[in-house]
Design a protein around this motif. Sequence first.
Motif, PDB file in Angstrom:
ATOM      1  N   LEU A  19       0.860  -1.182   0.000  1.00 51.86           N
ATOM      2  CA  LEU A  19       0.000   0.000   0.000  1.00 51.86           C
ATOM      3  C   LEU A  19       0.892   1.226   0.000  1.00 51.86           C
ATOM      4  N   ASP A  23       0.079   7.825  -1.896  1.00 53.83           N
ATOM      5  CA  ASP A  23      -1.131   8.025  -2.686  1.00 53.83           C
ATOM      6  C   ASP A  23      -2.365   8.262  -1.810  1.00 53.83           C
ATOM      7  N   ASP A  29      -9.526   7.923   0.451  1.00 49.95           N
ATOM      8  CA  ASP A  29      -8.547   7.380  -0.498  1.00 49.95           C
ATOM      9  C   ASP A  29      -8.164   5.947  -0.116  1.00 49.95           C
ATOM     10  N   LEU A  33      -8.837   2.580  -2.327  1.00 50.53           N
ATOM     11  CA  LEU A  33      -7.774   1.641  -2.694  1.00 50.53           C
ATOM     12  C   LEU A  33      -8.121   0.217  -2.266  1.00 50.53           C
ATOM     13  N   SER A  36     -10.766  -1.175  -4.542  1.00 49.85           N
ATOM     14  CA  SER A  36     -10.240  -1.490  -5.874  1.00 49.85           C
ATOM     15  C   SER A  36      -9.398  -2.771  -5.854  1.00 49.85           C
TER      16      SER A  36
END
Length: 183
Positions: A19, A23, A29, A33, A36
Amino acid sequence: MYFAALLARTEDGWEASDLELDDVESLSDLIDLARSAAVDDDTVVALIEQEDAWFGVVRVDGEEDPRYYVSNASMANRSSYGSMLTKELLGDEEEVDDLDDLDLDGTEDGEDEPVSAFADEDDDEDRGVAGAGSEPVPAGPLGDPRLLEDLGVGNKELMSLESDALSEIADSLGATEVLEAVR
């Protein structure tokens, strides 16, 4: 120094991915992630650790609300990624709306700001208080200690983990090899 990984459950076991926290600028966020990385909307577990000071677990199951756990909220609250979790768990997320942009404390016409009668109010942060009117940040665990129970990590076990907690969690999940591959 942080270590973070996503563990996504599949038919064949767990898949791990590193991870990239660079980002991640918000908890949204992180959740995006995790979603996804999901295989067929199955469970994804995000693991974050800061040098044995604290660890956090975020569990995402499809479109259900995420579940969170932090091992030591006061230590986590002192770091950028940990504070995202503690603020969510304490319900201290600041909502921005038109009124928040206005300074409506009576000083907008050039008056001096009122002086507090309590000299210690500015020291709230030093005492572990997240902010005026909010809950104090506990020095221990915060969140749902049962979030991994159905995956083999009971609440008492999760709450007793200290150093190398992520490896012990991965071991209980049967994901040690895949976690170590991204470490």
